[in-house]
Design an enzyme around this catalytic site. Structure first.
Site, short mmCIF file in Angstrom:
data_model
loop_
_atom_site.label_atom_id
_atom_site.label_comp_id
_atom_site.label_asym_id
_atom_site.label_seq_id
_atom_site.Cartn_x
_atom_site.Cartn_y
_atom_site.Cartn_z
NE ARG A 149 -4.26 -1.51 0.21
CZ ARG A 149 -4.41 -2.54 -0.62
NH1 ARG A 149 -3.47 -2.81 -1.51
NH2 ARG A 149 -5.50 -3.29 -0.56
CG HIS A 204 -2.93 -0.15 -6.83
ND1 HIS A 204 -3.19 0.56 -5.70
CD2 HIS A 204 -2.90 -1.44 -6.44
CE1 HIS A 204 -3.31 -0.25 -4.66
NE2 HIS A 204 -3.14 -1.48 -5.08
#
Length: 310
Positions: free
Chosen positions: A227, A275
């Site tokens: 993350r 991502h």
């Protein structure tokens, strides 16, 4: 069982509806506006729930993430304290992540950034040494489903590979050296390329900070597939400036999409991807949901699936 699909950003039934009907017709999943009696709802499917997402559903037995991450669910203010939170375990996603990680190890080890520069300048430059995998030790932070797949793929390429986790994994993986959190400094000191696939928790938020980067060997590279909140952006830029870190691959960011003008976009030693390390496929997600709910009903869900306290 009756469930509800709740998410602030994603129409879950658009994504999973066909796979649910095909692979788990015994699960009745409704959109929020289709629920007439909230007390009959036994589980919720979500990824990024709104703060009040679970308030209506007093009969919940489980909340199931539709992806591997559960940090947004665990931080939701309306999540009941006694409700199980299940993470998706999708072998296909793990393979996607493993392949993506292997690409970035090769990218940094073989200095593909310099080859691209040479191509742009029409330079034929063939370095003659440093190409053996034995030349680069790789460390993987996190050894759940994703971390295990990543470490195995890297080790299979011949890189000396180690993992870092809270406790010794059971079972261990042959050819992978295992470290626990108490031995983190020793793990970092032998990680020429560091890959992060940790879950985001209060304990791991900001873990990739100046102290961690300084504990890596001089000239190390980092790959963040976890993350964005794991990484201290300023610390990474300072470590690149000093030469302590010589390259970084970043697939997750604290604010997404990455802001226009952010220094990561133009940094010559940072490779930015949006991502995309892995993406859930509907069939795999539904089969994992089905298995998790079955195991929960049988009292057979262990720490690998129960996300609380991770």
């Amino acid at each position: 069982m009756i469930g509800v699909a709740i998410d602030a950003d994603l129409d879950i039934l658009d994504f999973l509806g066909e796979a649910l009907a095909t692979h788990s017709p015994n699960l009745s999943v409704l959109r929020e506006d289709e629920v007439t009696d909230p007390q009959t709802v036994e589980f919720a499917l979500t990824f990024r729930p709104a703060d009040d997402a679970f308030t209506r559903y007093t009969g919940l037995k489980a909340v199931v993430s539709v992806a591997a991450g559960v940090d947004a669910i665990l931080s939701c203010p309306s999540l009941p304290k006694d409700v199980a939170v299940l993470r998706v375990e999708d072998d296909d996603q793990a393979l996607q992540m493993a392949g993506f990680a292997a690409f970035h190890v090769l990218w940094h080890h073989r200095r593909m950034d310099l080859h691209l520069e040479d191509q742009m300048n029409e330079v034929w430059n063939r370095p003659q040494s440093g190409r053996s995998p034995a030349e680069r030790r790789v460390g993987v932070m996190g050894f759940g489903l994703m971390g295990r797949a990543v470490a195995k793929s890297i080790a299979a390429l011949g890189y000396p590979t180690a993992s870092l986790s809270r406790s010794m994994p059971e079972p261990s993986e042959p050819g992978i050296e295992h470290f626990i959190d108490a031995d983190r400094d020793a793990f970092l000191a032998r990680s020429d390329i560091l890959i992060n696939v940790l879950p985001l928790t209060q304990a791991t938020r900001g873990v990739m900070n100046a102290d961690l980067l300084a504990a890596l060997p001089q000239g190390a590279c980092v790959v963040n597939l976890g993350r964005g909140e794991h990484l201290d952006d300023a610390a990474l830029l300072a470590a690149l400036e000093s030469g302590q870190i010589t390259g970084a691959s970043l697939d997750a960011f604290e604010n997404e999409p990455l802001a226009e003008g952010h220094p990561f976009w133009s940094h010559p030693r940072i490779l930015v991807t949006p991502h995309t390390a892995s993406a859930p496929e509907p069939t795999g997600v539904v089969l994992s949901i089905k298995d998790g709910l079955r195991r929960l009903a049988d009292g057979d869900v262990g720490d690998d699936r129960l996300a609380r306290g991770y």
